[in-house]
Structures are given as C-alpha cells and as structure tokens.
Design a protein around this motif. Structure first.
Motif, PDB file in Angstrom:
ATOM      1  N   UNK A 162       0.835  -1.194   0.000  1.00 41.68           N
ATOM      2  CA  UNK A 162       0.000   0.000   0.000  1.00 41.68           C
ATOM      3  C   UNK A 162       0.872   1.247   0.000  1.00 41.68           C
ATOM      4  N   UNK A 163       0.401   2.276  -0.700  1.00 43.03           N
ATOM      5  CA  UNK A 163       1.070   3.567  -0.690  1.00 43.03           C
ATOM      6  C   UNK A 163       0.151   4.580  -0.008  1.00 43.03           C
ATOM      7  N   UNK A 164       0.751   5.540   0.687  1.00 35.54           N
ATOM      8  CA  UNK A 164      -0.038   6.564   1.352  1.00 35.54           C
ATOM      9  C   UNK A 164      -0.700   6.094   2.629  1.00 35.54           C
ATOM     10  N   UNK A 165      -0.351   4.929   3.098  1.00 37.46           N
ATOM     11  CA  UNK A 165      -0.874   4.404   4.360  1.00 37.46           C
ATOM     12  C   UNK A 165       0.238   4.513   5.407  1.00 37.46           C
ATOM     13  N   UNK A 166      -0.068   5.177   6.509  1.00 47.74           N
ATOM     14  CA  UNK A 166       0.960   5.460   7.504  1.00 47.74           C
ATOM     15  C   UNK A 166       0.517   4.962   8.880  1.00 47.74           C
ATOM     16  N   UNK A 213       4.038  11.195  16.498  1.00 49.39           N
ATOM     17  CA  UNK A 213       2.785  11.021  15.781  1.00 49.39           C
ATOM     18  C   UNK A 213       3.032  11.250  14.301  1.00 49.39           C
ATOM     19  N   UNK A 214       2.360  10.467  13.483  1.00 48.17           N
ATOM     20  CA  UNK A 214       2.460  10.638  12.028  1.00 48.17           C
ATOM     21  C   UNK A 214       1.868  11.989  11.643  1.00 48.17           C
ATOM     22  N   UNK A 215       2.589  12.709  10.799  1.00 48.13           N
ATOM     23  CA  UNK A 215       2.099  14.000  10.302  1.00 48.13           C
ATOM     24  C   UNK A 215       1.708  13.845   8.832  1.00 48.13           C
ATOM     25  N   UNK A 236       5.895  14.114  13.939  1.00 48.09           N
ATOM     26  CA  UNK A 236       6.011  15.189  14.926  1.00 48.09           C
ATOM     27  C   UNK A 236       6.417  14.534  16.234  1.00 48.09           C
ATOM     28  N   UNK A 237       7.490  15.016  16.810  1.00 48.08           N
ATOM     29  CA  UNK A 237       8.028  14.406  18.021  1.00 48.08           C
ATOM     30  C   UNK A 237       7.509  15.097  19.283  1.00 48.08           C
ATOM     31  N   UNK A 251       5.977  22.065  16.801  1.00 45.29           N
ATOM     32  CA  UNK A 251       5.996  22.855  15.564  1.00 45.29           C
ATOM     33  C   UNK A 251       7.062  22.380  14.589  1.00 45.29           C
ATOM     34  N   UNK A 252       7.789  21.352  14.981  1.00 45.38           N
ATOM     35  CA  UNK A 252       8.835  20.805  14.114  1.00 45.38           C
ATOM     36  C   UNK A 252       8.383  19.460  13.550  1.00 45.38           C
ATOM     37  N   UNK A 253       8.581  19.269  12.245  1.00 45.51           N
ATOM     38  CA  UNK A 253       8.203  18.021  11.574  1.00 45.51           C
ATOM     39  C   UNK A 253       9.432  17.459  10.871  1.00 45.51           C
ATOM     40  N   UNK A 254       9.629  16.163  11.041  1.00 42.67           N
ATOM     41  CA  UNK A 254      10.748  15.478  10.391  1.00 42.67           C
ATOM     42  C   UNK A 254      10.191  14.571   9.293  1.00 42.67           C
TER      43      UNK A 254
END
Length: 266
Positions: A162-166, A213-215, A236-237, A251-254
């Motif tokens: 699957x693609x786009x599944x997180x 958490x998945x962003x 997001x950590x 506010x930071x996304x990796x």
C-alpha cells in the motif's frame, strides 16, 4: 527557566520497563576435590580429581538443550517464539536486498507482528489456522508491505502493498527522527531547552524519552518541503527529558523519507 521552543512542558514521567532474563549454567563440581590422600600415597589420585597432572580428567561441560518453541493456540496472542519465526519467514531475500529501513540500510523497517483476523468462514471454528500479519515499511519506495504467514506451516499465504498508508511509528523511527532533529539547525531550540533542564549537552536521541505522531500534509497548511507528508513518512516528536520535563517540539516536523526537518507556522 528560559524557553527556546515555546515552553518546557511539565508532566508525569513515562516509565519504560525492560525485563532481562538471565540463564545460569552450573558446571558440575569435581568429585573428591577436597580429598588430600591417594591410593599410592603420592597424591596422584587427588591431582587427577582436581584437574592436575598429566592423566587428569577434565571437568565435564553441560550444554544447555535447545529450548522448545512455545506455541499458542486458537486466538491466543502470538508468543515471542512465534513472532520471531514469522518475521524471519516474511523477510525473504528479495525484500531484504531491495528494501530500505529508516537508517538507510538494507531491508525494510519492521513495524509490527500481530495475530491476523480469521477469515469470515472461520469465525466459529476453534481449529482455524493461526496466521500472523508482519508489517514493514520500505523507505526506498515509500511502501507499506504486509505479509500474512501461516504460523503452523510457515508459509506466506498473502502479500499486500500500500502507498499513502501510515501506521503508527516504531521506536526506531522515533529515535531516527530525533537524531535528524538534533543534527539539524532547527534543533537548536531543542538542544538549548535540554541544556536548561539538565545542564548537559544534548547529543543523542538516547538521552530522551520519545513519543511521535504521524504527520500528514494539508493543502497550504505547511511549508512546501512537507507537502509530500502522507505519501512520505513524517513525524512530529514529543520529546521528554529522562526524569525531567517534556519539551514542546510540536511545531517541528521530520520527513523521514526525505530526511529533512521543517518548522510549521505558529
């Protein structure tokens, strides 16, 4: 306390408990080791019994017998032995050589091993086969790979991509996200807050307790560098100082797929 990421959030410490199992193997003692006499009066017997002399008999070594594989039945949760076995079966040579994990090494990232739901016609069958869903994330192609393994036969009965599944992030992924953040200029505030809280420099993810958490990207809701989040695996950590406060890094996304860090607008 000076705040670098907005605030350091006080909270209840999260305890991560591990269990170590120690197995001791006791070697048999040498019979008569405390005897001081001998049959011929020269101590030869005692020397042989204590492992001395040219004809001494060396103590025997007892090797631990291989542990029997523990198996569950019916809808019992998978045992540790079953989980290890089905994961090894699912990770075949092709997936191992073509896939890539969160660190960029060969082989996809392991996410979970769970007991699979029974088929519709097996719901009332107490003897229904036990199957396991083994889930990996391939960072090379941003693909979620799920292999269903028959626990008893050891055969892969179904493979899904699957693609786009997180799904939820693994501990290894949270740790890698923290390492990328610490190494990035945008991680300066995190490191400053950590030093304020502890008096020490933050150099490794091992110094933090991590949740993530998945962003997912929303149209116009983030910097362009994060627009592929959802297709890419982004996090997001929520870091916490060990035995200390939470640090606000929301506010930071990796982007783990692109290995980039970006700041969301406040």
């Amino acid at each position: 306390m000076h705040r670098h990421l907005g605030k350091v959030v006080a909270g209840t410490a999260l305890a991560v408990a591990g269990t170590a199992v120690m197995v001791a193997i006791t070697l048999p003692g040498t019979a008569g080791a405390n005897e001081t006499g001998g049959t011929n009066g020269d101590g030869t017997r005692a020397a042989q019994q204590t492992g001395q002399g040219p004809d001494a008999v060396r103590p025997g070594v007892v090797e631990q017998a291989p542990a029997a594989v523990k198996k569950g039945t019916g809808r019992d949760p998978l045992t540790d032995d079953e989980m290890q076995r089905v994961e090894k079966i699912a990770l075949n040579k092709q997936l191992l050589t073509s896939g890539e994990n969160v660190d960029g090494d060969h082989g996809p990232q392991r996410l979970s091993v769970d007991l699979a739901d029974p088929e519709a016609d097996e719901l009332d069958d107490p003897a229904a086969p036990r199957r396991a869903d083994v889930t990996f994330y391939d960072y090379r192609t941003d693909t979620l790979v799920t292999k269903t393994v028959d626990v008893e036969s050891g055969k892969v009965v179904r493979t899904g991509t699957q693609h786009g599944v997180q799904p939820p992030l693994s501990r290894a992924e949270n740790a890698e996200a923290a390492e990328l953040l610490i190494a990035d200029p945008l991680g300066a505030g995190l490191k400053a807050d950590y030093k304020d809280a502890t008096g020490r420099e933050l150099t490794s993810a091992d110094q933090l307790l991590l949740n993530g958490a998945v962003y997912r990207a929303t149209p116009g809701g983030q910097p362009a560098v994060l627009d592929k989040c959802g297709e890419h695996r982004c996090v997001r950590l929520f870091p916490k100082v060990k035995n200390g406060p939470w640090i606000d890094a929301r506010w930071l996304v990796v982007d783990l797929s692109a290995r980039k860090v970006a700041r969301l607008a406040h």
